[in-house]
Design a protein around this motif. Structure first.
Motif, short mmCIF file in Angstrom:
data_model
loop_
_atom_site.label_atom_id
_atom_site.label_comp_id
_atom_site.label_asym_id
_atom_site.label_seq_id
_atom_site.Cartn_x
_atom_site.Cartn_y
_atom_site.Cartn_z
N TYR A 84 12.57 -16.87 2.44
CA TYR A 84 13.28 -16.58 3.69
C TYR A 84 13.09 -17.69 4.73
CZ TYR A 84 14.52 -11.83 2.23
OH TYR A 84 15.07 -10.75 1.59
N HIS A 85 12.27 -18.69 4.42
CA HIS A 85 11.96 -19.76 5.37
C HIS A 85 11.45 -19.20 6.69
CE1 HIS A 85 13.72 -22.55 2.57
NE2 HIS A 85 14.84 -21.86 2.58
N TYR A 86 10.60 -18.22 6.59
CA TYR A 86 10.02 -17.63 7.80
C TYR A 86 8.65 -17.07 7.42
CZ TYR A 86 9.81 -15.50 12.36
OH TYR A 86 9.46 -15.20 13.64
N PRO A 87 7.64 -17.34 8.23
CA PRO A 87 6.30 -16.86 7.86
C PRO A 87 6.17 -15.34 7.97
CG PRO A 87 6.26 -17.88 10.03
CD PRO A 87 7.64 -18.11 9.48
N VAL A 88 5.66 -14.72 6.93
CA VAL A 88 5.42 -13.27 6.99
C VAL A 88 4.01 -12.98 6.50
CG1 VAL A 88 7.84 -12.69 6.52
CG2 VAL A 88 6.20 -12.83 4.63
N GLN A 89 3.50 -11.82 6.86
CA GLN A 89 2.28 -11.35 6.21
C GLN A 89 2.58 -10.03 5.55
OE1 GLN A 89 -0.83 -9.91 8.80
NE2 GLN A 89 0.51 -10.01 10.58
N VAL A 90 1.86 -9.75 4.49
CA VAL A 90 2.09 -8.48 3.79
C VAL A 90 0.80 -7.67 3.86
CG1 VAL A 90 2.62 -7.40 1.59
CG2 VAL A 90 3.80 -9.50 2.25
N ILE A 91 0.90 -6.47 4.41
CA ILE A 91 -0.28 -5.60 4.46
C ILE A 91 -0.02 -4.39 3.57
CG2 ILE A 91 -0.97 -6.35 6.76
CD1 ILE A 91 0.32 -3.75 7.82
N THR A 92 -1.02 -3.62 3.34
CA THR A 92 -0.86 -2.46 2.47
C THR A 92 -0.88 -1.19 3.31
OG1 THR A 92 -1.98 -3.66 0.73
CG2 THR A 92 -1.78 -1.29 0.45
N ASN A 93 0.12 -0.34 3.07
CA ASN A 93 0.16 0.92 3.79
C ASN A 93 -1.06 1.74 3.38
OD1 ASN A 93 0.64 3.59 4.58
ND2 ASN A 93 2.85 3.35 4.40
N PRO A 94 -1.95 2.04 4.33
CA PRO A 94 -3.20 2.71 3.97
C PRO A 94 -2.97 4.09 3.34
CG PRO A 94 -2.90 2.64 6.36
CD PRO A 94 -1.85 1.78 5.77
N GLU A 95 -1.84 4.71 3.64
CA GLU A 95 -1.63 6.04 3.09
C GLU A 95 -1.00 6.04 1.71
OE1 GLU A 95 0.37 8.65 5.89
OE2 GLU A 95 -1.01 7.94 7.45
N THR A 96 -0.03 5.15 1.49
CA THR A 96 0.69 5.19 0.22
C THR A 96 0.36 4.03 -0.70
OG1 THR A 96 2.50 3.95 1.17
CG2 THR A 96 2.66 6.34 1.31
N GLY A 97 -0.24 3.00 -0.15
CA GLY A 97 -0.55 1.85 -0.98
C GLY A 97 0.61 0.89 -1.16
N GLU A 98 1.77 1.19 -0.51
CA GLU A 98 2.91 0.28 -0.65
C GLU A 98 2.70 -0.96 0.21
OE1 GLU A 98 5.61 2.85 1.13
OE2 GLU A 98 5.74 4.19 -0.61
N PRO A 99 3.29 -2.08 -0.24
CA PRO A 99 3.24 -3.26 0.61
C PRO A 99 4.14 -3.11 1.83
CG PRO A 99 4.52 -3.69 -1.39
CD PRO A 99 3.95 -2.32 -1.53
N ILE A 100 3.72 -3.66 2.95
CA ILE A 100 4.56 -3.68 4.15
C ILE A 100 4.70 -5.13 4.58
CG2 ILE A 100 4.75 -2.98 6.58
CD1 ILE A 100 3.15 -0.51 5.90
N VAL A 101 5.93 -5.59 4.73
CA VAL A 101 6.18 -6.98 5.10
C VAL A 101 6.35 -7.08 6.61
CG1 VAL A 101 7.70 -8.95 4.80
CG2 VAL A 101 7.33 -7.37 2.89
N LEU A 102 5.53 -7.93 7.23
CA LEU A 102 5.62 -8.09 8.68
C LEU A 102 5.91 -9.54 9.01
CD1 LEU A 102 2.51 -6.02 9.81
CD2 LEU A 102 4.91 -5.38 10.12
N PRO A 103 6.95 -9.82 9.78
CA PRO A 103 7.17 -11.21 10.21
C PRO A 103 6.05 -11.61 11.16
CG PRO A 103 8.79 -9.71 11.21
CD PRO A 103 7.95 -8.89 10.28
N ILE A 104 5.62 -12.86 11.07
CA ILE A 104 4.58 -13.34 11.98
C ILE A 104 5.26 -13.86 13.23
CG2 ILE A 104 2.72 -15.02 12.32
CD1 ILE A 104 2.32 -14.85 9.25
N ARG A 105 5.02 -13.21 14.37
CA ARG A 105 5.71 -13.59 15.62
C ARG A 105 4.76 -14.38 16.50
NH1 ARG A 105 7.66 -7.69 15.02
NH2 ARG A 105 9.60 -8.05 13.90
N LYS A 106 5.27 -15.49 17.06
CA LYS A 106 4.42 -16.32 17.90
C LYS A 106 4.29 -15.70 19.28
CE LYS A 106 6.17 -19.69 14.94
NZ LYS A 106 7.52 -20.13 14.60
#
Lengths: 348, 274
Positions: free
Chosen positions: B252-274
């Motif tokens: 996507y040519h944009y920095p993201v971080q991926v965290i894990t949903n503590p309840e379901t274990g699914e990945p959550i993609v978050l854009p890194i905002r300056k």
């Protein structure tokens, strides 16, 4: 909703059918020799062995009656049906409520074909020569308009109307050239045609046009469900199992077929295909089955009325019927354009 | 007209068994006006699965979907329910797969009910015609469109139109469903509900392909994610395998971080905002 629509459909069919019968009886009675509706019924029923025992004042009434009025009335009915149904089919296949054989130039294309038959004195198909050439002219113009006005499975209003202008201009030039070539008699015939008239309709003309028109209407009944689906756009219609290419081709040929039949002996009569389906859509909604049934009846009735006006409004003269339909259709077209523009938010 | 009479004896397609291959595409390429839009794409979908197609704008997601529906000319092989796509008749295909396109246009003002009812047309003159009414009302209830029944479709909002189109697809009751961005115009509640319904149907054995922009919706509802970029498949696998910070940032040519949903274990993609 469904029950209400069924009720409306029943009422519309009843009103239109009664209208056709009443206008028919009056129309058959009006003219240089006036008959009242009972006398008309008397004459109509006599050949099938029912004698109402009414004595007619004029002993020649019967003979003259049969050869002139019924063929003209039937011609009005048939031409009206053909034009209204063609309008409905064109609107469905173009996905645009403004498509109409007269406006987009199919009628003038057919007229160009017919005019060439008259002027060049072509008779290779006998009584069928004019209709056949009209069919060829109509088919070519329908295909041209269709190819040029479609973009990504959609027909835009502006392109459709501009294509119509171009076709009408070209066909007009052709007809003008033919009138220049022709002798006085064929010239008169062509002029009379461009204005549209049912004057001089004979039984043989009725016999020629009844086959393509009735056939066209019957085949249309098999298409209605698919035409409904086509409203979703070509892709979605295909996803729902409609063979879009085939449907399009069949519909375009049907339109050319019916318009040619109508134009061959009645000339160019515009706006019937626009006004009738639109009025029915306003009453009954967009489903094509009820629209087809009521467009058949409404188209027939409208043209019977228009022809009655053409014959009787000015004493001793036969006005061009195309003038009447255009007189009503022109303003109506304006109104539709206006609404269409408002709905689309522009001329696109 | 002969075709119309023939259709009276419709042989119903067999429903796919869970796990059976519903769609299989190999080396699919699409070229439009000499420009390659899709390059050698492989894609596999089994009955009972939800497959998400994701990727940046112009990656070829919708093009792949159009190829799978048979709307576009392509090279390579596509099988639908075990039969090559080009050997299917359009009428038969309509009883096997339903499609929701991005365009929700309608040429004439049909009611919402009429539109949903159109989804039943492939079953006309078959024994399943008796299900028409129940299929329509169930579809409208599920998609939360029952209250639009008598409304004219053109008078609905973008999101409402999209839900009515979704209802039409549900009413078609096919073994395979293809959805092109069904959530684009929807609010959160209806986004979740549309994909929830897709998930439920997959659990009952339907095969679902869905083009999505929202990676988190893909993570939450799909079994497999196919990530496209510039007409090629960059990654495919389970959401956890594909939705990784480095892969996504790259494509996507944009920095993201991926965290894990503590309840379901699914990945959550978050854009890194300056």
């Amino acid at each position: 909703m469904a029950a209400m629509m069924r009720g409306r459909l029943g009422a519309t069919i009843t009103v239109l059918s009664i209208g056709i019968i009443v206008v028919g009886l009056f129309s058959l009675g009006l003219g240089q020799l006036k008959l009242n509706p009972m006398e008309v019924i008397h004459i109509l029923l006599k050949p099938i062995g029912i004698d109402l025992g009414i004595s007619l004042d004029n002993p020649y009434a019967e003979a003259g009656f049969w050869s002139i009025r019924p063929p003209r009335l039937l011609m009005a009915l048939l031409v009206g049906i053909a034009l209204a149904v063609s309008g409905l089919l064109m609107q469905a296949v173009f996905g645009n409520p403004l498509a109409e054989p007269g406006v987009v130039g199919v009628s003038s294309g057919a007229a160009l074909g017919a005019a060439s038959a008259i002027v060049l004195g072509l008779t290779f198909f006998g009584e069928w020569t004019i209709p056949v050439l009209a069919f060829i002219g109509g088919l070519i113009t329908t295909l041209i308009v269709y190819t040029f006005s479609r973009n990504k499975g959609k027909t835009e209003v502006v392109t459709l109307l501009l294509a119509g202008i171009a076709i009408n201009a070209f066909a007009g030039a052709g007809i003008a050239f033919l009138s220049f070539l022709g002798d006085t008699q064929s010239r008169e015939q062509i002029v009379f045609w461009q204005l549209g008239s049912l004057n001089g309709s004979r039984w043989i003309h009725v016999a020629v046009v009844v086959v393509p028109i009735v056939l066209g209407v019957i085949i249309s009944f098999f298409l209605v469900r698919k035409l409904d689906l086509l409203s979703l756009g070509e892709k979605s219609a295909r996803h729902l199992g409609v063979n879009v290419e085939r449907l399009r081709l069949v519909t375009i040929i049907l339109v050319a077929f019916m318009v040619a039949a109508a134009v061959s002996f009645a000339g160019i009569i515009s706006f019937v295909g626009l006004v009738v389906p639109h009025l029915m859509r306003m009453i009954l909604g967009p489903r094509h089955l009820p629209l087809l049934i009521t467009s058949v009846l409404g188209g027939g009735l409208l043209l019977m009325l228009a022809d009655l006006g053409a014959r009787t409004l000015i004493n001793m003269s036969d006005l061009p019927i195309g003038m009447f339909t255009a007189l009503v259709g022109g303003p109506f077209f304006f109104y539709l354009l206006y609404r269409n523009r408002k709905a689309a938010g522009g001329w696109g | 007209m002969i075709a119309i009479f023939k259709e009276r004896m419709i042989t119903l397609p067999e429903r796919l068994e869970i796990g059976e291959t519903a769609i299989s595409a190999r080396n699919v390429s699409v070229t439009i006006s000499e420009k390659p839009i899709l390059k050698d794409v492989d894609f596999e979908l089994r009955a009972g699965e939800v497959a998400a197609l994701v990727g940046p704008n112009g990656a070829g997601k919708s093009t792949l979907l159009s190829a799978l529906t048979g709307d576009l000319a392509f090279t390579g092989e596509i099988d639908i329910a075990g039969k090559p796509l080009d050997t299917w008749k359009v009428t038969d295909l309509a009883r096997v797969r339903a499609v929701q396109t991005q365009q929700n246009q309608l040429a004439f003002p049909f009611t919402a009910y009429d539109v949903v009812e159109m989804g039943r047309s492939p079953w006309q003159r078959s024994i399943l015609e008796v299900e028409d009414e129940s299929a329509i009302s169930e579809a409208m209830e599920k998609s939360d469109t029952s209250r639009f029944t008598d409304r004219r479709y053109p008078s609905l909002s973008g999101g409402e139109k999209s839900r009515v189109s979704f209802a039409r697809v549900l009413a078609q009751r096919t073994s395979i469903i293809l959805l092109d961005e069904p959530t684009a115009a929807l609010d959160i509640k209806h986004q979740e509900s549309v994909l929830g319904i897709a998930r439920e149907m997959a659990d009952e054995g339907v095969a679902v392909v869905v083009v999505l922009h929202d990676l988190n919706l893909a993570a939450a509802y799909s079994d497999t994610v196919t990530l496209l970029s510039e007409g090629s498949v960059v990654a495919k696998g389970t959401p956890r395998e594909v939705l990784k910070a480095d892969i996504i940032s790259n494509v996507y040519h944009y920095p993201v971080q991926v965290i894990t949903n503590p309840e379901t274990g699914e990945p959550i993609v978050l854009p890194i905002r300056k």
